[in-house]
Design a protein around this motif. Structure first.
Motif, PDB file in Angstrom:
ATOM      1  N   MET A  79      32.174  43.317  54.562  1.00 46.75           N
ATOM      2  CA  MET A  79      33.391  43.027  53.299  1.00 46.75           C
ATOM      3  C   MET A  79      34.512  43.496  54.588  1.00 46.75           C
ATOM      4  SD  MET A  79      34.902  44.441  49.977  1.00 46.75           S
ATOM      5  CE  MET A  79      34.833  46.259  50.419  1.00 46.75           C
ATOM      6  N   VAL A  80      35.601  42.826  54.984  1.00 52.29           N
ATOM      7  CA  VAL A  80      36.356  43.078  55.247  1.00 52.29           C
ATOM      8  C   VAL A  80      37.490  43.216  54.948  1.00 52.29           C
ATOM      9  CG1 VAL A  80      35.683  41.783  58.101  1.00 52.29           C
ATOM     10  CG2 VAL A  80      37.408  41.011  56.262  1.00 52.29           C
ATOM     11  N   ALA A  81      37.781  43.161  54.338  1.00 50.99           N
ATOM     12  CA  ALA A  81      39.484  43.658  52.618  1.00 50.99           C
ATOM     13  C   ALA A  81      39.338  43.538  51.527  1.00 50.99           C
ATOM     14  CB  ALA A  81      40.402  42.329  54.066  1.00 50.99           C
ATOM     15  N   SER A  82      39.986  44.114  50.940  1.00 46.58           N
ATOM     16  CA  SER A  82      39.415  44.192  49.462  1.00 46.58           C
ATOM     17  C   SER A  82      41.079  44.463  48.517  1.00 46.58           C
ATOM     18  CB  SER A  82      39.222  45.612  48.917  1.00 46.58           C
ATOM     19  OG  SER A  82      39.209  45.482  47.399  1.00 46.58           O
ATOM     20  N   TYR A  83      41.525  43.390  48.092  1.00 41.41           N
ATOM     21  CA  TYR A  83      42.593  42.843  47.250  1.00 41.41           C
ATOM     22  C   TYR A  83      43.052  43.380  45.670  1.00 41.41           C
ATOM     23  CZ  TYR A  83      43.459  40.711  51.881  1.00 41.41           C
ATOM     24  OH  TYR A  83      43.459  40.278  53.286  1.00 41.41           O
ATOM     25  N   ASP A  84      44.356  44.035  45.605  1.00 43.74           N
ATOM     26  CA  ASP A  84      44.396  44.579  43.910  1.00 43.74           C
ATOM     27  C   ASP A  84      44.934  43.129  43.399  1.00 43.74           C
ATOM     28  OD1 ASP A  84      43.348  47.265  43.603  1.00 43.74           O
ATOM     29  OD2 ASP A  84      45.576  47.501  44.126  1.00 43.74           O
ATOM     30  N   ILE A  85      44.003  42.218  43.002  1.00 51.35           N
ATOM     31  CA  ILE A  85      44.778  41.159  41.827  1.00 51.35           C
ATOM     32  C   ILE A  85      45.036  42.367  41.090  1.00 51.35           C
ATOM     33  CG2 ILE A  85      43.935  39.191  40.149  1.00 51.35           C
ATOM     34  CD1 ILE A  85      40.934  39.937  40.530  1.00 51.35           C
ATOM     35  N   CYS A  86      46.845  40.986  41.109  1.00 49.08           N
ATOM     36  CA  CYS A  86      48.098  40.814  40.630  1.00 49.08           C
ATOM     37  C   CYS A  86      48.447  40.630  39.165  1.00 49.08           C
ATOM     38  CB  CYS A  86      49.186  39.843  41.152  1.00 49.08           C
ATOM     39  SG  CYS A  86      50.237  40.743  40.926  1.00 49.08           S
ATOM     40  N   LYS A  87      47.982  38.992  38.531  1.00 45.30           N
ATOM     41  CA  LYS A  87      47.419  38.910  37.082  1.00 45.30           C
ATOM     42  C   LYS A  87      46.206  37.866  37.155  1.00 45.30           C
ATOM     43  CE  LYS A  87      51.913  38.918  35.908  1.00 45.30           C
ATOM     44  NZ  LYS A  87      53.168  39.149  34.865  1.00 45.30           N
ATOM     45  N   GLU A  98      39.813  23.570  28.191  1.00 45.70           N
ATOM     46  CA  GLU A  98      41.081  23.649  28.723  1.00 45.70           C
ATOM     47  C   GLU A  98      41.535  24.151  27.723  1.00 45.70           C
ATOM     48  OE1 GLU A  98      43.114  22.019  31.453  1.00 45.70           O
ATOM     49  OE2 GLU A  98      41.860  20.913  31.568  1.00 45.70           O
ATOM     50  N   GLY A  99      42.196  25.231  28.497  1.00 45.01           N
ATOM     51  CA  GLY A  99      43.580  25.879  27.237  1.00 45.01           C
ATOM     52  C   GLY A  99      43.318  26.771  26.589  1.00 45.01           C
ATOM     53  N   ASP A 100      41.558  27.621  27.313  1.00 44.46           N
ATOM     54  CA  ASP A 100      41.509  28.728  26.860  1.00 44.46           C
ATOM     55  C   ASP A 100      41.996  30.481  27.583  1.00 44.46           C
ATOM     56  OD1 ASP A 100      39.405  28.779  28.515  1.00 44.46           O
ATOM     57  OD2 ASP A 100      38.102  29.086  27.676  1.00 44.46           O
ATOM     58  N   ARG A 101      42.657  29.510  28.157  1.00 44.13           N
ATOM     59  CA  ARG A 101      43.422  30.500  29.289  1.00 44.13           C
ATOM     60  C   ARG A 101      42.214  31.582  29.522  1.00 44.13           C
ATOM     61  NH1 ARG A 101      48.777  30.601  28.641  1.00 44.13           N
ATOM     62  NH2 ARG A 101      49.165  33.074  29.002  1.00 44.13           N
ATOM     63  N   GLN A 102      41.005  31.315  30.294  1.00 44.39           N
ATOM     64  CA  GLN A 102      40.630  32.186  31.039  1.00 44.39           C
ATOM     65  C   GLN A 102      39.874  31.512  31.819  1.00 44.39           C
ATOM     66  OE1 GLN A 102      38.686  34.265  28.231  1.00 44.39           O
ATOM     67  NE2 GLN A 102      37.325  34.506  29.250  1.00 44.39           N
ATOM     68  N   ALA A 103      39.671  32.889  33.217  1.00 40.87           N
ATOM     69  CA  ALA A 103      39.575  33.044  34.310  1.00 40.87           C
ATOM     70  C   ALA A 103      38.587  32.167  34.972  1.00 40.87           C
ATOM     71  CB  ALA A 103      40.614  33.824  34.802  1.00 40.87           C
ATOM     72  N   GLY A 154      45.360  30.895  33.216  1.00 40.93           N
ATOM     73  CA  GLY A 154      43.366  30.885  34.133  1.00 40.93           C
ATOM     74  C   GLY A 154      43.631  30.939  34.979  1.00 40.93           C
ATOM     75  N   CYS A 155      44.223  31.536  36.080  1.00 36.36           N
ATOM     76  CA  CYS A 155      43.851  31.275  38.214  1.00 36.36           C
ATOM     77  C   CYS A 155      43.900  32.831  37.749  1.00 36.36           C
ATOM     78  CB  CYS A 155      45.061  30.780  38.261  1.00 36.36           C
ATOM     79  SG  CYS A 155      45.542  29.077  38.330  1.00 36.36           S
ATOM     80  N   TYR A 156      43.782  32.869  39.232  1.00 34.96           N
ATOM     81  CA  TYR A 156      43.437  34.585  39.693  1.00 34.96           C
ATOM     82  C   TYR A 156      44.589  34.722  40.865  1.00 34.96           C
ATOM     83  CZ  TYR A 156      38.783  35.302  38.173  1.00 34.96           C
ATOM     84  OH  TYR A 156      37.415  35.326  37.495  1.00 34.96           O
ATOM     85  N   SER A 157      45.503  35.535  40.513  1.00 38.90           N
ATOM     86  CA  SER A 157      46.824  35.642  40.951  1.00 38.90           C
ATOM     87  C   SER A 157      46.868  36.431  41.813  1.00 38.90           C
ATOM     88  CB  SER A 157      48.214  35.065  40.279  1.00 38.90           C
ATOM     89  OG  SER A 157      49.618  34.799  40.232  1.00 38.90           O
ATOM     90  N   MET A 158      47.026  36.345  43.201  1.00 37.32           N
ATOM     91  CA  MET A 158      47.892  37.242  43.904  1.00 37.32           C
ATOM     92  C   MET A 158      49.416  37.440  44.316  1.00 37.32           C
ATOM     93  SD  MET A 158      44.670  37.773  44.281  1.00 37.32           S
ATOM     94  CE  MET A 158      44.608  39.465  45.098  1.00 37.32           C
ATOM     95  N   THR A 159      49.925  38.377  44.986  1.00 44.17           N
ATOM     96  CA  THR A 159      51.275  38.690  45.534  1.00 44.17           C
ATOM     97  C   THR A 159      50.800  37.359  46.680  1.00 44.17           C
ATOM     98  OG1 THR A 159      51.071  40.053  47.150  1.00 44.17           O
ATOM     99  CG2 THR A 159      51.259  41.144  44.948  1.00 44.17           C
ATOM    100  N   ASP A 160      52.165  37.391  47.003  1.00 48.23           N
ATOM    101  CA  ASP A 160      52.862  36.238  48.642  1.00 48.23           C
ATOM    102  C   ASP A 160      52.062  36.141  49.183  1.00 48.23           C
ATOM    103  OD1 ASP A 160      54.141  34.132  46.457  1.00 48.23           O
ATOM    104  OD2 ASP A 160      55.716  34.800  46.790  1.00 48.23           O
ATOM    105  N   ALA A 161      52.251  38.118  49.646  1.00 50.66           N
ATOM    106  CA  ALA A 161      51.236  38.396  50.699  1.00 50.66           C
ATOM    107  C   ALA A 161      50.403  38.581  50.556  1.00 50.66           C
ATOM    108  CB  ALA A 161      52.652  39.966  51.472  1.00 50.66           C
ATOM    109  N   GLN A 162      49.558  38.775  49.918  1.00 48.61           N
ATOM    110  CA  GLN A 162      47.972  38.968  49.674  1.00 48.61           C
ATOM    111  C   GLN A 162      47.472  37.190  49.681  1.00 48.61           C
ATOM    112  OE1 GLN A 162      47.925  40.191  45.415  1.00 48.61           O
ATOM    113  NE2 GLN A 162      47.087  42.516  46.987  1.00 48.61           N
ATOM    114  N   ILE A 163      48.363  36.178  49.645  1.00 49.59           N
ATOM    115  CA  ILE A 163      47.583  35.234  49.304  1.00 49.59           C
ATOM    116  C   ILE A 163      47.705  34.708  50.539  1.00 49.59           C
ATOM    117  CG2 ILE A 163      49.254  33.687  49.062  1.00 49.59           C
ATOM    118  CD1 ILE A 163      45.916  33.398  47.907  1.00 49.59           C
ATOM    119  N   GLU A 164      48.752  35.268  51.166  1.00 49.80           N
ATOM    120  CA  GLU A 164      48.748  34.523  52.857  1.00 49.80           C
ATOM    121  C   GLU A 164      47.731  35.027  53.703  1.00 49.80           C
ATOM    122  OE1 GLU A 164      52.460  35.395  55.318  1.00 49.80           O
ATOM    123  OE2 GLU A 164      53.714  35.003  52.997  1.00 49.80           O
TER     124      GLU A 164
END
Length: 441
Positions: A79-87, A98-103, A154-164
């Motif tokens: 492992m080289v990096a670990s990020y807190d999932i934003c949402k 489709e539409g169940d909002r599950q990740a 339904g996605c795994y959302s990060m901050t903009d800095a994290q996703i970069e």
């Protein structure tokens, strides 16, 4: 023991070494070209990793973590990096429809074509849902991503800095020759303690299946080779010559390296002892989980109505253990073109209902006023008639009364004529009162 696994890592991980073509890489937006921080590059070098060496990711919902792992020169990953999932949206448990909002939960593959440098969510990549397992089990959904903007349905959302940074890991690996990388998405770290916590959950059998892949990686530190047969995942299985894995068909005859089987058996023995101990121990309460496809269908219907702009509960409904459905009392609609259109339609309907109610109220008021005027006219007419009858009766009584004659009588005596007049007057008064009483005078 692991030397053979390391040498066959590319097969097990299903990671090719063919170069990326220009069309998949040339259109990166500026933010998609940002280099990794110097500290991360230094850590990678210290661990024996090249900037462009193969990469993989692990996601843990309950812990809210996304981990990046990279291959070392030995072939094993670290492992080289670990990020807190934003949402992330939904509950613990897989995505069903489709539409169940599950990740999603499971094993997914990302290729260069799934990378989106011009995403509406800053940067993103599609994780590859539905995969072969999802399709074999009738699960549906589209556009399930890891992305920026810290917003999820339904996605795994990060901050903009994290996703970069996360995006850069994938980009660099593709530039180094990796043709696809693996994402492992789990409900939680699949330790004995956590598995014991959720042993009575309706998703437990699914999670036990994922745990086999989780354990294979924990043992080898190489992304497992993933196949699907009999509508289930199988890991690090090599089919006999000429045989293939059919997601909905019977599993073919297959083998595993002896070293892996031996390591897995030892790992499982240790796990079983820890699991039995965890069952008896006091542990934190489980988190909410999705109650299967039935709850997924209820949430999906909510999502469809919300997308149409209808007023629905602010939060998705939940299916309770007794089969009842819980909904929040607060209502709202999505702020979108569809929502605004539906709101305008509802407002127009409400205005029409109000106008119709006012029209009917005016009609009723006019009727009531007309009836009151008619009743007043009838009452006045009847009063006049009664008065006329009373006057006629009074005149008749007066005409019939005898003429009084002068007589010498004792002062206390009342003349007969006066008595008669008084009697007639009494009769007239009584008659008048009676008539007035009869006709409401």
């Amino acid at each position: 023991m692991f030397a053979k696994l390391a040498r066959t890592g590319l097969l097990i991980a299903a990671l090719g070494v063919a170069g990326c073509n220009d069309s998949s890489m040339k259109d990166f937006a500026p933010s998609a070209n940002n280099p990794l921080p110097d500290k991360i590059l230094a850590d990678m070098k210290a661990k024996g990793m090249a900037r462009t060496s193969p990469v993989m990711a692990r996601i843990f919902k309950e812990e809210g973590k996304l981990e990046i792992w990279k291959a070392k020169t030995s072939g094993r990953y670290d492992m080289v990096a670990s990020y807190d999932i934003c949402k992330w949206s939904g509950k613990l448990g897989p995505k069903y429809t489709e539409g169940d909002r599950q990740a999603p939960e499971g094993f997914y593959t990302v290729r260069p074509a799934q990378m989106n440098p011009r995403s509406s969510y800053h940067l993103s990549f599609d994780i590859g849902y539905p995969n072969a397992y999802d399709r074999a089990n009738g699960r549906t959904g589209t556009n399930l991503m890891v992305h920026g903007a810290c917003s999820s349905s339904g996605c795994y959302s990060m901050t903009d800095a994290q996703i970069e940074q996360i995006y850069a890991f994938g980009r660099d690996a593709f530039q180094g020759g990796q043709t696809e990388f693996q994402i492992q998405a789990f409900p939680f770290r699949m330790t004995a303690a956590n598995m014991a916590r959720y042993r009575n959950d309706p998703n437990y059998d699914f999670w036990k299946m994922l745990k086999v892949g989780y354990d294979n990686f924990e043992i080898t530190k190489v992304p497992p080779k993933v196949d699907v047969c009999e509508k289930r995942y199988v890991f690090n299985q090599v089919a006999a010559d000429g045989a293939t894995f059919n997601p909905t068909g019977a599993c073919p005859a297959a083998t595993q390296p002896d070293s892996l089987k031996t390591a897995y058996s030892a790992y499982q023995s240790t796990y079983d002892a820890a699991f039995n101990g965890a069952v008896k121990a006091s542990v934190p309460a489980p988190r909410p989980t999705i109650a299967g496809v039935k709850e997924a269908s209820i949430v999906s219907d909510w999502s469809k109505r919300r997308a149409r702009g209808e007023r629905v509960p602010i939060e998705p409904p939940s299916l309770n253990a007794d089969g009842s459905v819980s909904e929040t009392a607060r209502m709202g609609r999505i702020d979108s073109p569809a929502g605004r259109k539906m709101a305008a339609i509802d407002a127009e309907k409400a205005a029409k209902r109000k106008a119709e109610q006012q029209r009917l109220a005016a009609i009723e008021a006019a009727k009531a006023e007309k009836e009151a005027a008619r009743a007043q006219a009838l009452a006045e007419k009847e009063t006049a008639r009664i008065n006329s009858l009373a006057e006629e009766e009074e005149a008749r009584a007066a005409a019939e009364a005898p003429v009084a004659t002068a007589t010498i009588a004792s002062p206390p005596e009342v003349a007969p004529a006066e008595k008669a007049a008084n009697a007639d007057e009494s009769r007239v008064t009584k008659l008048k009162n009676k008539l007035l009483g009869m006709f409401g005078g």
